[in-house]
Scaffold this motif. Structure first.
Motif, PDB file in Angstrom:
ATOM      1  N   GLY A  23      44.540   7.072  44.643  1.00  0.00           N
ATOM      2  CA  GLY A  23      44.693   5.928  45.624  1.00  0.00           C
ATOM      3  C   GLY A  23      44.335   6.464  46.938  1.00  0.00           C
ATOM      4  O   GLY A  23      43.504   6.066  47.845  1.00  0.00           O
ATOM      5  N   LEU A  24      44.561   7.708  47.216  1.00  0.00           N
ATOM      6  CA  LEU A  24      44.248   8.373  48.598  1.00  0.00           C
ATOM      7  C   LEU A  24      42.723   8.284  48.772  1.00  0.00           C
ATOM      8  O   LEU A  24      42.393   8.247  49.872  1.00  0.00           O
ATOM      9  N   SER A  25      42.310   9.043  47.488  1.00  0.00           N
ATOM     10  CA  SER A  25      40.872   9.351  47.597  1.00  0.00           C
ATOM     11  C   SER A  25      40.020   7.899  47.820  1.00  0.00           C
ATOM     12  O   SER A  25      39.106   7.949  48.573  1.00  0.00           O
ATOM     13  N   VAL A  26      40.302   7.006  46.864  1.00  0.00           N
ATOM     14  CA  VAL A  26      39.520   5.755  47.142  1.00  0.00           C
ATOM     15  C   VAL A  26      40.015   5.044  48.351  1.00  0.00           C
ATOM     16  O   VAL A  26      39.166   4.397  49.061  1.00  0.00           O
ATOM     17  N   GLY A  27      41.224   5.201  48.886  1.00  0.00           N
ATOM     18  CA  GLY A  27      41.472   4.481  50.110  1.00  0.00           C
ATOM     19  C   GLY A  27      40.807   5.154  51.345  1.00  0.00           C
ATOM     20  O   GLY A  27      40.498   4.268  52.147  1.00  0.00           O
ATOM     21  N   SER A  28      40.488   6.470  51.176  1.00  0.00           N
ATOM     22  CA  SER A  28      39.885   7.036  52.537  1.00  0.00           C
ATOM     23  C   SER A  28      38.633   6.675  52.464  1.00  0.00           C
ATOM     24  O   SER A  28      38.128   6.044  53.506  1.00  0.00           O
ATOM     25  N   VAL A  29      37.717   6.488  51.482  1.00  0.00           N
ATOM     26  CA  VAL A  29      36.230   6.124  51.523  1.00  0.00           C
ATOM     27  C   VAL A  29      36.010   4.608  51.839  1.00  0.00           C
ATOM     28  O   VAL A  29      35.270   4.301  52.232  1.00  0.00           O
ATOM     29  N   CYS A  30      37.023   3.907  51.155  1.00  0.00           N
ATOM     30  CA  CYS A  30      36.898   2.417  51.277  1.00  0.00           C
ATOM     31  C   CYS A  30      37.249   2.095  52.784  1.00  0.00           C
ATOM     32  O   CYS A  30      36.630   1.337  53.515  1.00  0.00           O
ATOM     33  N   ALA A  31      38.087   2.741  53.686  1.00  0.00           N
ATOM     34  CA  ALA A  31      38.555   2.784  54.793  1.00  0.00           C
ATOM     35  C   ALA A  31      37.373   2.788  55.684  1.00  0.00           C
ATOM     36  O   ALA A  31      36.946   2.179  56.525  1.00  0.00           O
ATOM     37  N   VAL A  32      36.609   4.109  55.599  1.00  0.00           N
ATOM     38  CA  VAL A  32      35.626   4.509  56.329  1.00  0.00           C
ATOM     39  C   VAL A  32      34.527   3.533  56.368  1.00  0.00           C
ATOM     40  O   VAL A  32      33.399   2.901  57.177  1.00  0.00           O
ATOM     41  N   LEU A  33      33.998   3.034  54.803  1.00  0.00           N
ATOM     42  CA  LEU A  33      32.891   2.346  54.296  1.00  0.00           C
ATOM     43  C   LEU A  33      33.064   0.671  55.094  1.00  0.00           C
ATOM     44  O   LEU A  33      32.240   0.153  55.404  1.00  0.00           O
ATOM     45  N   SER A  34      34.378   0.407  55.077  1.00  0.00           N
ATOM     46  CA  SER A  34      34.830  -0.800  55.600  1.00  0.00           C
ATOM     47  C   SER A  34      34.373  -1.125  56.619  1.00  0.00           C
ATOM     48  O   SER A  34      33.984  -2.268  57.302  1.00  0.00           O
ATOM     49  N   CYS A  35      34.288  -0.230  57.611  1.00  0.00           N
ATOM     50  CA  CYS A  35      34.178  -0.288  59.031  1.00  0.00           C
ATOM     51  C   CYS A  35      32.580  -0.889  59.203  1.00  0.00           C
ATOM     52  O   CYS A  35      32.266  -1.409  60.108  1.00  0.00           O
ATOM     53  N   TYR A  36      31.827  -0.022  58.505  1.00  0.00           N
ATOM     54  CA  TYR A  36      30.502  -0.666  58.348  1.00  0.00           C
ATOM     55  C   TYR A  36      29.914  -1.814  57.733  1.00  0.00           C
ATOM     56  O   TYR A  36      29.240  -2.383  58.373  1.00  0.00           O
ATOM     57  N   LEU A  37      30.874  -2.079  57.041  1.00  0.00           N
ATOM     58  CA  LEU A  37      30.636  -3.485  56.153  1.00  0.00           C
ATOM     59  C   LEU A  37      30.794  -4.458  57.247  1.00  0.00           C
ATOM     60  O   LEU A  37      30.309  -5.572  57.149  1.00  0.00           O
TER      61      LEU A  37
END
Length: 286
Positions: A23-37
């Motif tokens: 969860g922490l691994s996918v949560g990290s990348v989703c958080a960063v990518l969500s800013c660009y989205l």
């Protein structure tokens, strides 16, 4: 001490530890990518690709190849098809995405009716973070780390492209390459995240952290840190809540993220109201 035990006791179990790190691994990348989205206005694109991976997963299952391969190819095909239709018609991008992802998701459901594996479908739709096996765990972590590293390494190029595509072209950035790179990274992120939270909840993971941070700050660097904090805190809290109430882990995580967004929106509105509140003029007081 009771609070410490409440926080740590669930992670005595190996399946809880595996769920936490996944969860922490996918949560990290989703958080960063969500800013660009959010900055690019691609929130619906994440929803489209997450639903469009279903036919690829079913075909990969029938063909006996790795499911992530089928999911990635199907998701990328959705993104490319959406771009092609948009560039060659008068239809707007959001309308095209709605048609394409709905059609591909329906195709996946039709294909699945020919494959008698109900448990497999439920795993795809709703995820199974607590039941993730060693191979899925390793795959999720590796994909997440690769995508996270690429985004951080080229964060300035992605930021300029998302903020002002014309300016990025003027300064010499390969905007076409950046465009398709973002689509590929988004597809890879969805492939990794589906293992944990499923098709239905993945869009929340890709939108909630970024939009929560967006309403709290105007600086993109701060936005990324806030989104990361919101996402990781939601993962930990959601896993703990799901353990104690015996609920769906992915749903609990998304509910926590929704609560963070509502709180952030309320705080932002209160700050704005206090900022524009009229002050009494000295000559009219008393």
């Amino acid at each position: 001490m009771d609070i410490i035990h409440w926080l740590l006791d669930p992670f005595q179990f190996e399946f809880m530890q595996r769920a936490l790190w996944a969860g922490l691994s996918v949560g990290s990348v989703c958080a960063v990518l969500s800013c660009y989205l959010i900055l690019k206005g691609w929130s619906l694109m994440g929803d489209a690709i997450s639903h469009a991976v279903l036919p690829g997963i079913v075909i990969a299952y029938v063909a006996g190849i790795a499911l992530p391969v089928g999911a990635f190819v199907s998701g990328l095909a959705c993104a490319l098809l959406t771009g092609y239709i948009k560039e060659n018609s008068r239809v707007k991008e959001d309308t095209v995405m709605g048609i394409v992802y709905s059609g591909m998701f329906a195709l996946g459901l039709v294909l699945f009716t020919k494959v008698e594996t109900e448990q497999h479908l439920l795993h795809i739709l709703f995820g199974n973070m607590l039941g993730i096996n060693d191979f899925e765990f390793l795959q999720t972590v590796i994909i997440s780390l690769i995508v996270f590293a690429i985004i951080v390494l080229f964060r300035k190029d992605f930021l300029l492209y998302c903020f002002d595509k014309s300016h990025a072209r003027v300064v010499g950035l390969p905007v076409v390459l950046i465009h398709y790179s973002l689509l590929i990274l988004l597809s890879l992120t969805i492939v990794a995240t589906i293992q944990a939270v499923g098709v239905i909840m993945v869009v929340a993971m890709l939108v909630s952290p970024g939009i929560t941070a967006f309403v709290l700050t105007r600086q993109f660097s701060h936005m990324m840190w806030i989104a990361l904090a919101v996402s990781l805190t939601s993962i930990i809290t959601g896993i703990l809540v799901s353990f104690y109430i015996d609920g769906a882990t992915s749903a609990c995580i998304v509910l926590v993220q929704a609560a963070f967004f509502i709180t952030a929106l309320t705080v932002s509105r209160l700050k704005n109201r206090a900022r524009i509140k009229p002050r009494n003029h000295p000559l009219t007081t008393g």
